[in-house]
Enzyme design. Structure first.
Site, PDB file in Angstrom:
ATOM      1  N   GLN A 172      20.843  44.937   8.995  1.00 52.81           N
ATOM      2  CA  GLN A 172      20.370  43.950   8.022  1.00 52.81           C
ATOM      3  C   GLN A 172      21.509  43.161   7.371  1.00 52.81           C
ATOM      4  O   GLN A 172      21.275  42.441   6.405  1.00 52.81           O
ATOM      5  CB  GLN A 172      19.479  44.613   6.969  1.00 52.81           C
ATOM      6  CG  GLN A 172      20.145  45.608   6.059  1.00 52.81           C
ATOM      7  CD  GLN A 172      19.118  46.368   5.217  1.00 52.81           C
ATOM      8  OE1 GLN A 172      18.452  47.275   5.699  1.00 52.81           O
ATOM      9  NE2 GLN A 172      18.983  46.008   3.958  1.00 52.81           N
ATOM     10  N   GLN A 225      11.437  41.600  -0.069  1.00 48.56           N
ATOM     11  CA  GLN A 225      11.436  42.807   0.767  1.00 48.56           C
ATOM     12  C   GLN A 225      10.104  43.549   0.611  1.00 48.56           C
ATOM     13  O   GLN A 225       9.491  43.972   1.592  1.00 48.56           O
ATOM     14  CB  GLN A 225      12.604  43.701   0.350  1.00 48.56           C
ATOM     15  CG  GLN A 225      12.574  45.097   0.927  1.00 48.56           C
ATOM     16  CD  GLN A 225      13.894  45.828   0.726  1.00 48.56           C
ATOM     17  OE1 GLN A 225      14.856  45.580   1.425  1.00 48.56           O
ATOM     18  NE2 GLN A 225      13.954  46.740  -0.225  1.00 48.56           N
ATOM     19  N   GLY A 254      18.012  52.178 -11.563  1.00 41.11           N
ATOM     20  CA  GLY A 254      16.864  51.572 -10.888  1.00 41.11           C
ATOM     21  C   GLY A 254      16.372  52.475  -9.757  1.00 41.11           C
ATOM     22  O   GLY A 254      15.165  52.703  -9.598  1.00 41.11           O
ATOM     23  N   HIS A 255      17.308  53.020  -8.970  1.00 46.12           N
ATOM     24  CA  HIS A 255      16.912  53.958  -7.904  1.00 46.12           C
ATOM     25  C   HIS A 255      16.289  55.216  -8.506  1.00 46.12           C
ATOM     26  O   HIS A 255      15.312  55.754  -7.975  1.00 46.12           O
ATOM     27  CB  HIS A 255      18.130  54.370  -7.071  1.00 46.12           C
ATOM     28  CG  HIS A 255      18.757  53.260  -6.291  1.00 46.12           C
ATOM     29  ND1 HIS A 255      19.990  52.735  -6.606  1.00 46.12           N
ATOM     30  CD2 HIS A 255      18.321  52.577  -5.202  1.00 46.12           C
ATOM     31  CE1 HIS A 255      20.292  51.780  -5.744  1.00 46.12           C
ATOM     32  NE2 HIS A 255      19.301  51.657  -4.883  1.00 46.12           N
ATOM     33  N   LEU A 314      19.500  45.759 -12.730  1.00 44.06           N
ATOM     34  CA  LEU A 314      20.422  46.710 -12.107  1.00 44.06           C
ATOM     35  C   LEU A 314      20.483  46.448 -10.601  1.00 44.06           C
ATOM     36  O   LEU A 314      19.467  46.186  -9.966  1.00 44.06           O
ATOM     37  CB  LEU A 314      19.973  48.152 -12.359  1.00 44.06           C
ATOM     38  CG  LEU A 314      19.952  48.630 -13.805  1.00 44.06           C
ATOM     39  CD1 LEU A 314      19.861  50.151 -13.857  1.00 44.06           C
ATOM     40  CD2 LEU A 314      21.165  48.162 -14.586  1.00 44.06           C
ATOM     41  N   MET A 364      20.143  52.371   0.172  1.00 48.21           N
ATOM     42  CA  MET A 364      21.435  52.258   0.843  1.00 48.21           C
ATOM     43  C   MET A 364      22.510  52.921  -0.011  1.00 48.21           C
ATOM     44  O   MET A 364      23.710  52.664   0.168  1.00 48.21           O
ATOM     45  CB  MET A 364      21.777  50.792   1.113  1.00 48.21           C
ATOM     46  CG  MET A 364      20.754  50.133   2.048  1.00 48.21           C
ATOM     47  SD  MET A 364      21.389  48.731   2.983  1.00 48.21           S
ATOM     48  CE  MET A 364      21.859  47.635   1.674  1.00 48.21           C
ATOM     49  N   GLY A 365      22.109  53.788  -0.925  1.00 45.06           N
ATOM     50  CA  GLY A 365      23.078  54.511  -1.747  1.00 45.06           C
ATOM     51  C   GLY A 365      23.615  53.662  -2.878  1.00 45.06           C
ATOM     52  O   GLY A 365      22.993  52.677  -3.277  1.00 45.06           O
ATOM     53  N   ALA A 366      24.802  54.070  -3.411  1.00 46.03           N
ATOM     54  CA  ALA A 366      25.350  53.452  -4.627  1.00 46.03           C
ATOM     55  C   ALA A 366      24.260  53.467  -5.701  1.00 46.03           C
ATOM     56  O   ALA A 366      23.935  52.441  -6.315  1.00 46.03           O
ATOM     57  CB  ALA A 366      25.865  52.044  -4.349  1.00 46.03           C
TER      58      ALA A 366
HETATM   59  O1  PAF Z   1      16.504  47.937  -0.375  1.00 44.36           O
HETATM   60  C1  PAF Z   1      17.338  48.564   0.322  1.00 44.36           C
HETATM   61  O2  PAF Z   1      18.196  49.274  -0.179  1.00 44.36           O
HETATM   62  C2  PAF Z   1      17.283  48.429   1.839  1.00 44.36           C
HETATM   63  O3  PAF Z   1      16.896  47.145   2.213  1.00 44.36           O
HETATM   64  C3  PAF Z   1      16.390  49.491   2.511  1.00 44.36           C
HETATM   65  C4  PAF Z   1      14.935  49.317   2.123  1.00 44.36           C
HETATM   66  C5  PAF Z   1      16.875  50.889   2.133  1.00 44.36           C
HETATM   67  C6  PAF Z   1      16.478  49.353   4.030  1.00 44.36           C
HETATM   68  O4  PAF Z   1      17.784  49.520   4.483  1.00 44.36           O
END
Ligand code: PAF
Length: 298
Positions: free
Chosen positions: A78, A171, A53-54, A202, A47-49
């Site tokens: 969500q 998740q 960690g990403h 993070l 979801m950006g930002a």
């Molecule tokens: O973990 C997230 O950032 C969100 O839940 C995802 C998996 C991108 C779905 O919108």
């Protein structure tokens, strides 16, 4: 797809900025072109930002496939009516800059109208019993909305592998189950949580923490450490130590602390022994944070 041998570089140099694509049609066309050239595809939904960690997810994706696609989409489905959809950080330019040099070829950053042209989808994936527990109890409908967009993104990107972070353990459990139960033809790869030196996991929401809150937020990892240390004495002892850790921090409001079976994601019995997963969520000021840690119950 779990081979850790680095994949060959994509056609463009990994130092190039990724191409930002806003439409489903263009994304599909570009992925199809890469596939026609023999590339395998790894997908990192976000979801950006973006934070380190990403970037760890992207680095793993790059090891697994030639073409890396990162989606950046703050998914309204969500978020509940009283949640932080409007406040959620949207930092596309900085995110694309952060992805430069990571080997990401494509950033899929659709507008809400592109993903949901007729308004929120009537068709939803239902996350079931576990989807209503823990995060799902505090955020009704969250996991249905999350699984629905992940399913939609899989159909758009059609990756060989999708990479998720262990920080969102519930998740990950639900995505794995959806993939297994609905026969999605892809692998799920999970990357360990990246932490600050002092243990704070993070999170895109950490940017909302002021300095005193930032210190208070350490209670999550401290409670998890207390639970791990007490786990050899059993689940009840571990839970008691974790809750006691929260007693020392005024500014943190515990939402839940639970120890679950990693396979079923249901709470363990009092006399359970062996590997388990401790999950915590708490509100620090206006910011809701989650974390988790593996523990071994005695
Ligand atoms: O973990 C997230 O950032 C969100 O839940 C995802 C998996 C991108 C779905 O919108």
């Amino acid at each position: 797809m779990n081979d850790t041998t680095p994949a060959d570089p994509p056609a463009d140099s990994p130092a190039d900025p990724p191409a930002v694509v806003g439409t489903i049609a263009e994304l599909r066309a570009r992925v199809a072109e890469a596939r026609a050239g023999g590339a395998s595809v790894a997908f990192v939904p976000t979801m950006g930002a973006l934070h380190d960690g990403h970037l760890a997810l992207v680095a793993r994706a790059r090891e697994l496939a030639e073409l890396v696609v990162v989606s950046i989409f703050v998914n309204p489905l969500q978020f509940g009516p009283n949640e932080d959809l409007e406040r959620y950080p949207r930092t596309l330019d900085a995110d694309v800059a952060a992805l430069r040099g990571t080997g990401t070829a494509l950033v899929f950053a659709p507008a809400v109208d592109e993903m949901y042209p007729h308004g929120p989808t009537q068709t939803r994936i239902v996350a079931g019993e576990v989807g209503g527990l823990y995060e799902g109890a505090s955020r009704p409908g969250h996991f249905d909305g999350m699984l629905t967009v992940v399913a939609k993104l899989y159909h758009i990107v059609q990756p060989d592998v999708a990479v998720f972070g262990q920080k969102d353990a519930q998740q990950v459990h639900l995505v794995r189950r959806m993939v297994r139960e609905l026969d999605f033809p892809l692998d799920i790869e999970v990357v360990e949580t990246v932490r600050e030196a002092d243990g704070l996991a993070l999170s895109s929401r950490n940017r909302f923490l002021g300095e005193p809150e930032r210190r208070t937020a350490l209670v999550l990892s401290e409670a998890l450490a207390a639970a791990a240390a007490a786990a050899p004495q059993g689940a009840q002892e571990a839970l008691a130590e974790a809750v006691a850790a929260f007693g020392d921090h005024d500014g943190a409001e515990l939402d839940y602390f639970v120890i679950v079976d990693p396979d079923t994601f249901l709470p363990v019995a009092d006399d359970a022994a062996g590997p388990a997963l401790a999950l915590v969520a708490a509100r620090v000021g206006a910011t809701r944070l989650i974390d988790n840690r593996r523990v071994v119950l005695g």
